[in-house]
Design an enzyme around this catalytic site. Structure first.
Site, PDB file in Angstrom:
ATOM      1  N   GLY A 231      18.316 -89.849  23.212  1.00  0.00           N
ATOM      2  CA  GLY A 231      19.610 -89.599  22.586  1.00  0.00           C
ATOM      3  C   GLY A 231      20.561 -90.755  22.829  1.00  0.00           C
ATOM      4  CB  SER A 232      24.216 -90.920  22.629  1.00  0.00           C
ATOM      5  OG  SER A 232      24.599 -89.982  23.617  1.00  0.00           O
ATOM      6  N   GLY A 236      22.596 -90.328  28.142  1.00  0.00           N
ATOM      7  CA  GLY A 236      21.709 -90.876  29.178  1.00  0.00           C
ATOM      8  C   GLY A 236      22.461 -91.285  30.428  1.00  0.00           C
ATOM      9  CD  GLU A 253      13.792 -93.875  22.499  1.00  0.00           C
ATOM     10  OE1 GLU A 253      14.701 -94.654  22.146  1.00  0.00           O
ATOM     11  OE2 GLU A 253      13.308 -93.010  21.775  1.00  0.00           O
TER      12      GLU A 253
HETATM   13  C1  UN1 Z   1      13.603 -92.639  17.393  1.00  0.00           C
HETATM   14  O1  UN1 Z   1      14.321 -93.049  16.484  1.00  0.00           O
HETATM   15  O2  UN1 Z   1      14.086 -91.955  18.334  1.00  0.00           O
HETATM   16  O3  UN1 Z   1       9.500 -96.655  15.779  1.00  0.00           O
HETATM   17  C2  UN1 Z   1      12.144 -92.837  17.439  1.00  0.00           C
HETATM   18  C3  UN1 Z   1      10.000 -95.776  15.067  1.00  0.00           C
HETATM   19  C4  UN1 Z   1       9.445 -94.381  15.192  1.00  0.00           C
HETATM   20  C5  UN1 Z   1      10.094 -93.667  16.326  1.00  0.00           C
HETATM   21  C6  UN1 Z   1      11.591 -93.704  16.346  1.00  0.00           C
HETATM   22  N1  UN1 Z   1       8.034 -94.444  15.396  1.00  0.00           N
HETATM   23  O4  UN1 Z   1      10.870 -96.000  14.247  1.00  0.00           O
END
Ligand code: UN1
Length: 499
Positions: A231-232, A236, A253
């Site tokens: 998320g944002s 995080g 992430e």
């Molecule tokens: C996301 O935007 O959280 O590489 C994941 C990509 C995708 C996953 C994105 N396979 O754009």
């Protein structure tokens, strides 16, 4: 198909959809499609206790047998691909092909995890002592919380869940409050896989729906050793320190501010295709979306002219229509943030093309926009901020060193790429003095990564890695073992301790 048909085809019952307090809207037309029950924060200790109970059983199941559950999940996902993809379109507003692509990404990670379940390798290490052997063993870690965002409402759960489950960890999923229906439908698919599997322990895979109180229970519990959150950066920044403070393991992430450098030798036709997909696809709402174009001054004007032309013909509208390429933003607040960012970019000296709200030829009630290109005089505050919408900022450069410095001079570090036919430039970009991101590509856009590689990034992106390569190690604990099969007890480092 009507909204109701799509919900029904995805296996959601009237009971699932009504009788609760959380209103779910489709970004296609803003319609309220459900009012679902939320998990009471008071139930969270019981949820976590069930996961702990499942852990005690699941960690003893051989990993290849755990993989069988994921193999069955992959089969069930294949069977349900069209229906779940359509629900992703309904609830997240992705165009049909991207909704299906998201489910394909789930199937791919299942295949990967099944193979992994027969691996989970440790090393054997040379011991300095005679009659000794050293090795490392990877053990299950415990319940894994998976907190996901609206933009990949199901795939991100599967990256985490498929790995966690083969690694021996039960999963507790808290989806975005904007996309609980896709999560509920995915759980039904998982339940079918578990039924066929036979003896999955109760509480192995749970779903909790709700706001911050539900998330906090997971973040603060010592009985949830792993918290994987997508998320944002703001989210995080709250989750990471809390998990770390109780010695848990965060896998974060977070935001991206992904750039493409276009060098003088670049194949511009290819670059234009890559730019349009990665800047405009998913209406600019991927964490990997291309947000900054750093074009060599010799190609910049030509490239911008080609992009303006390409943007002019992009079909914006109903994501269920086969010809649409740009669906709606998740909601009107998101569109307001896009407009505010464009106003700010103008105030900073930017020249904006497109970016207007689209109201004709689109379903009423949704937040539809023209993707925008903003030619910027410098890497200003707005450029350095991730706005989750289709805005592409364009900057110029003279030397590759300058381009790499610009590429790296943002708080985020997720994805990056260079378009060049010059081998020295490409290799420099991938080298230690090149991109500082978790993902760096050559002649490919920054988005649309395959599941086989580790996914994640540095700096404010959070440092976590999910999905392929050895990201599975994040879901296990490493144990170093030294075994003495000799009849004496020599000490390491030559230490003498005779008595
Ligand atoms: C996301 O935007 O959280 O590489 C994941 C990509 C995708 C996953 C994105 N396979 O754009």
């Amino acid at each position: 198909m009507t909204h109701d048909d799509i919900l029904k085809a995805a296996g959601l019952t009237q009971d699932d959809l009504h009788g609760g307090t959380l209103a779910v809207h489709s970004p296609i037309d803003g319609a309220e499609v459900a009012r679902i029950r939320e998990t009471d924060a008071a139930e969270m200790p019981a949820v976590i206790a069930r996961a702990q109970g499942a852990f005690r059983a699941w960690r003893q199941v051989p990993a290849p047998r755990r993989g069988e559950l994921i193999r069955l999940l992959g089969e069930e996902l294949r069977a349900a691909k069209a229906e779940l993809g359509a629900l992703v379109t309904l609830e997240a507003g992705k165009i049909t092909s991207e909704g299906l692509g998201e489910v394909q990404e789930m199937i791919d990670i299942c295949d990967f995890a099944v193979g992994l379940s027969r691996q989970l390798y440790g090393l054997t290490i040379a011991s300095e002592r005679p009659g000794h052997r050293m090795m490392e063993t990877w053990h299950p870690m415990g319940p894994c919380a998976v907190i996901t965002a609206f933009n990949f409402p199901v795939a991100v759960w599967s990256w985490n869940a498929a790995l966690a489950l083969v690694c021996g960890d039960p999963v507790i999923w808290k989806p975005s409050e904007k996309t609980p229906l896709t999560a509920m439908a995915t759980m039904k698919i998982m339940e079918r896989a578990m039924k066929r599997f036979g003896d999955a322990p109760d509480g192995l895979c749970q779903l909790v729906i709700g706001g911050p109180a539900v998330g906090e229970a997971l973040v603060n519990s010592k009985d949830v050793p792993i918290v994987s959150a997508t998320g944002s950066t703001r989210m995080g920044g709250i989750v990471g320190p809390k998990v770390a403070a109780r010695w848990g393991r965060p896998i974060l992430e977070l935001g991206g501010n992904n750039a493409m450098i276009v060098a003088p030798s670049a194949d511009l036709d290819m670059a234009v295709r890559a730019i349009v997909f990665s800047a405009v696809g998913t209406a600019g709402q991927r964490c990997t979306t291309l947000r900054r174009l750093i074009a060599h001054n010799s190609v910049r004007d030509d490239l911008v002219a080609r992009l303006i032309k390409a943007y002019g013909s992009l079909p914006v509208g109903d994501p269920r229509k086969a010809t649409t390429l740009v669906g709606p933003l998740i909601d009107h607040a998101s569109r307001d943030r896009m407009q505010a960012a464009l106003e700010k970019a103008k105030a900073e000296g930017g020249k904006v093309h497109g970016g207007r709200t689209v109201t004709s030829g689109v379903p009423q009630g949704g937040a539809y926009v023209e993707p925008a290109i903003a030619e910027m005089p410098a890497q200003t505050d707005t450029v350095r901020t991730e706005t989750f919408a289709p805005i592409l900022y364009v900057l110029g450069y003279e030397t590759l060193e300058e381009a790499i410095a610009l590429q790296n001079d943002v708080p985020q570090g997720l994805s990056s790429c260079i378009f060049t036919l010059n081998m020295r430039e490409a290799e420099t970009f991938l080298s230690a003095v090149g991109s500082d991101c978790g993902i760096a590509n050559v002649n490919i856009g920054p988005s649309g990564a395959e599941i086989g590689g580790a996914f994640g990034g540095e700096k404010e992106t959070g440092g976590g890695r999910e999905s392929g390569s050895d990201a599975w190690k994040g879901y296990m604990r490493r144990q170093t073992n030294t075994v003495n099969y000799g009849a004496t007890l020599p000490l390491a480092q030559g230490v003498k301790f005779d008595f």
